[in-house]
Write an enzyme that holds these catalytic residues in place. Structure first.
Site, PDB file in Angstrom:
ATOM      1  N   ASP A  60       0.822  -1.207   0.000  1.00 21.83           N
ATOM      2  CA  ASP A  60       0.000   0.000   0.000  1.00 21.83           C
ATOM      3  C   ASP A  60       0.865   1.270   0.000  1.00 21.83           C
ATOM      4  O   ASP A  60       2.021   1.248   0.417  1.00 21.83           O
ATOM      5  CB  ASP A  60      -0.875   0.045   1.264  1.00 21.83           C
ATOM      6  CG  ASP A  60      -2.058  -0.910   1.177  1.00 21.83           C
ATOM      7  OD1 ASP A  60      -2.067  -1.755   0.269  1.00 21.83           O
ATOM      8  OD2 ASP A  60      -2.957  -0.805   2.031  1.00 21.83           O
ATOM      9  N   ASP A  61       0.239   2.351  -0.446  1.00 23.13           N
ATOM     10  CA  ASP A  61       0.729   3.733  -0.300  1.00 23.13           C
ATOM     11  C   ASP A  61       1.772   4.179  -1.318  1.00 23.13           C
ATOM     12  O   ASP A  61       2.254   5.301  -1.251  1.00 23.13           O
ATOM     13  CB  ASP A  61       1.269   4.019   1.118  1.00 23.13           C
ATOM     14  CG  ASP A  61       0.214   3.812   2.190  1.00 23.13           C
ATOM     15  OD1 ASP A  61      -0.944   3.545   1.835  1.00 23.13           O
ATOM     16  OD2 ASP A  61       0.547   3.912   3.380  1.00 23.13           O
TER      17      ASP A  61
ATOM     18  N   HIS B  80      -6.113   3.044  -4.151  1.00 25.41           N
ATOM     19  CA  HIS B  80      -5.997   3.244  -2.699  1.00 25.41           C
ATOM     20  C   HIS B  80      -6.352   4.694  -2.345  1.00 25.41           C
ATOM     21  O   HIS B  80      -5.734   5.283  -1.460  1.00 25.41           O
ATOM     22  CB  HIS B  80      -4.577   2.887  -2.261  1.00 25.41           C
ATOM     23  CG  HIS B  80      -4.403   2.713  -0.774  1.00 25.41           C
ATOM     24  ND1 HIS B  80      -5.298   2.075   0.032  1.00 25.41           N
ATOM     25  CD2 HIS B  80      -3.395   3.114   0.059  1.00 25.41           C
ATOM     26  CE1 HIS B  80      -4.868   2.088   1.286  1.00 25.41           C
ATOM     27  NE2 HIS B  80      -3.718   2.727   1.334  1.00 25.41           N
TER      28      HIS B  80
ATOM     29  N   HIS C  63      -5.295   9.778   0.254  1.00 21.84           N
ATOM     30  CA  HIS C  63      -5.009   9.039   1.496  1.00 21.84           C
ATOM     31  C   HIS C  63      -5.080   9.997   2.682  1.00 21.84           C
ATOM     32  O   HIS C  63      -4.258   9.954   3.613  1.00 21.84           O
ATOM     33  CB  HIS C  63      -3.639   8.375   1.428  1.00 21.84           C
ATOM     34  CG  HIS C  63      -3.509   7.149   2.292  1.00 21.84           C
ATOM     35  ND1 HIS C  63      -3.573   7.182   3.659  1.00 21.84           N
ATOM     36  CD2 HIS C  63      -3.329   5.857   1.973  1.00 21.84           C
ATOM     37  CE1 HIS C  63      -3.416   5.950   4.127  1.00 21.84           C
ATOM     38  NE2 HIS C  63      -3.281   5.134   3.124  1.00 21.84           N
TER      39      HIS C  63
ATOM     40  N   TYR D  90      -6.177   3.063   5.362  1.00 19.01           N
ATOM     41  CA  TYR D  90      -6.161   2.562   6.759  1.00 19.01           C
ATOM     42  C   TYR D  90      -7.032   1.320   6.954  1.00 19.01           C
ATOM     43  O   TYR D  90      -7.173   0.827   8.073  1.00 19.01           O
ATOM     44  CB  TYR D  90      -6.615   3.656   7.755  1.00 19.01           C
ATOM     45  CG  TYR D  90      -6.009   5.003   7.486  1.00 19.01           C
ATOM     46  CD1 TYR D  90      -4.668   5.250   7.821  1.00 19.01           C
ATOM     47  CD2 TYR D  90      -6.738   6.011   6.870  1.00 19.01           C
ATOM     48  CE1 TYR D  90      -4.092   6.477   7.529  1.00 19.01           C
ATOM     49  CE2 TYR D  90      -6.158   7.240   6.578  1.00 19.01           C
ATOM     50  CZ  TYR D  90      -4.838   7.465   6.924  1.00 19.01           C
ATOM     51  OH  TYR D  90      -4.271   8.677   6.633  1.00 19.01           O
TER      52      TYR D  90
ATOM     53  N   HIS E  76       3.808  -2.287   3.102  1.00 17.99           N
ATOM     54  CA  HIS E  76       3.816  -0.926   2.545  1.00 17.99           C
ATOM     55  C   HIS E  76       5.117  -0.699   1.768  1.00 17.99           C
ATOM     56  O   HIS E  76       6.194  -0.901   2.346  1.00 17.99           O
ATOM     57  CB  HIS E  76       3.692   0.112   3.676  1.00 17.99           C
ATOM     58  CG  HIS E  76       2.353   0.087   4.348  1.00 17.99           C
ATOM     59  ND1 HIS E  76       2.046  -0.826   5.334  1.00 17.99           N
ATOM     60  CD2 HIS E  76       1.243   0.829   4.141  1.00 17.99           C
ATOM     61  CE1 HIS E  76       0.786  -0.623   5.715  1.00 17.99           C
ATOM     62  NE2 HIS E  76       0.274   0.367   5.015  1.00 17.99           N
TER      63      HIS E  76
HETATM   64 ZN   LIG Z   1      -2.609   3.186   3.054  1.00 14.15          ZN
END
Ligand SMILES: [Zn+2]
Length: 258
Positions: A75-76, A126, A130, A168, A221
């Site tokens: 993620d991210d 995503h 964010h 999250y 991540h």
């Molecule tokens: Zn995230």
């Protein structure tokens, strides 16, 4: 089943029962308070745990999976420092993975996005920002974030992303309504590595390995340096134990793109 709808229905029935009972007996106010408090506790835990499927049905793991396949997700990203190192490691171990990217990062790293796709990995949505306030957004704002990020990816690879992972991993009624309209499949996880919290790589790795089983979905991540060394040891373990790391869409047999 413990879902938002069911808990709301139970809470309403309890409150109505208390009101009716209050007509015959003297029900103390605290009884109403207890019902509201329990509703609040359950709803808070349900919102923060995507595996509960409290607000919506998410793909969290492939239960009863006979094949030793697992999905590693990042993620991210994309991240200028770490994503390319991760791609190298995945190539070395002949592993496929899924990257849940934010629109903001996609705008800055178009070349990495293309490389992720060219290497045979899957890209998922995503959100755009964010934002720490994402979970307070209404349906329209959530939809706008999802659609903006989808448009960025479509401009780069010519395909619309079908998979969405909420920032999250928090879900709520706005997100539930938004994904129903955008028709995105929501992807959760069943192994949270806590690589953004824990500082010791062995600790992170042990936490993952303790829970590894066929059909698992691991959350990592690609925005964290520590994740790279964790990933290398994880891939080695998976190779030695005949696990095949695969994409989310391959694991669940779903379409990653429209
Ligand atoms: Zn995230």
């Amino acid at each position: 089943m413990l879902t938002f709808k069911n808990i709301n229905a139970i809470a309403i029935i309890l409150i109505i029962s208390l009101i009716i009972s209050d007509y015959y007996f003297n029900i103390p106010v605290v009884a109403y308070g207890i019902v509201v408090l329990l509703w609040l506790i359950i709803t808070t835990i349900g919102s923060f745990n995507i595996t509960w499927n409290y607000h919506l049905k998410a793909y969290n793991s492939k239960t009863n999976s006979k094949e030793k396949r697992i999905a590693i997700t990042f993620d991210d990203g994309p991240n200028s420092k770490f994503t390319t190192q991760i791609l190298e490691l995945l190539k070395t171990y002949n592993a496929k993975a899924t990257f849940f990217c934010t629109g903001k990062q996609i705008e800055q790293h178009a070349n990495i996005v293309k490389r992720i796709v060219n290497d045979g990995h899957t890209i998922g949505n995503h959100s755009y920002s964010h934002s720490p306030y994402f979970d307070f957004y209404g349906k329209r704002k959530v939809m706008a974030e999802i659609e903006k990020t989808n448009a960025l990816i479509e401009a780069l690879i010519g395909k619309k992303m079908n998979l969405f992972r909420p920032p999250y991993g928090v879900t709520n009624p706005s997100i539930s309504k938004a994904v129903k309209e955008t028709k995105h499949l929501v992807i959760g996880w069943n192994i949270r590595s806590l690589d953004t919290v824990k500082k010791n790589e062995q600790n992170i790795l042990n936490g993952i390995l303790r829970k590894i089983s066929p059909g698992a979905v691991i959350l990592l991540h690609d925005s964290k340096e520590i994740t790279i060394s964790v990933l290398e040891q994880l891939l080695l373990f998976l190779q030695q134990n005949d696990y095949q790391p695969t994409t989310i869409d391959a694991l669940f047999n779903i379409e990653a793109y429209a």
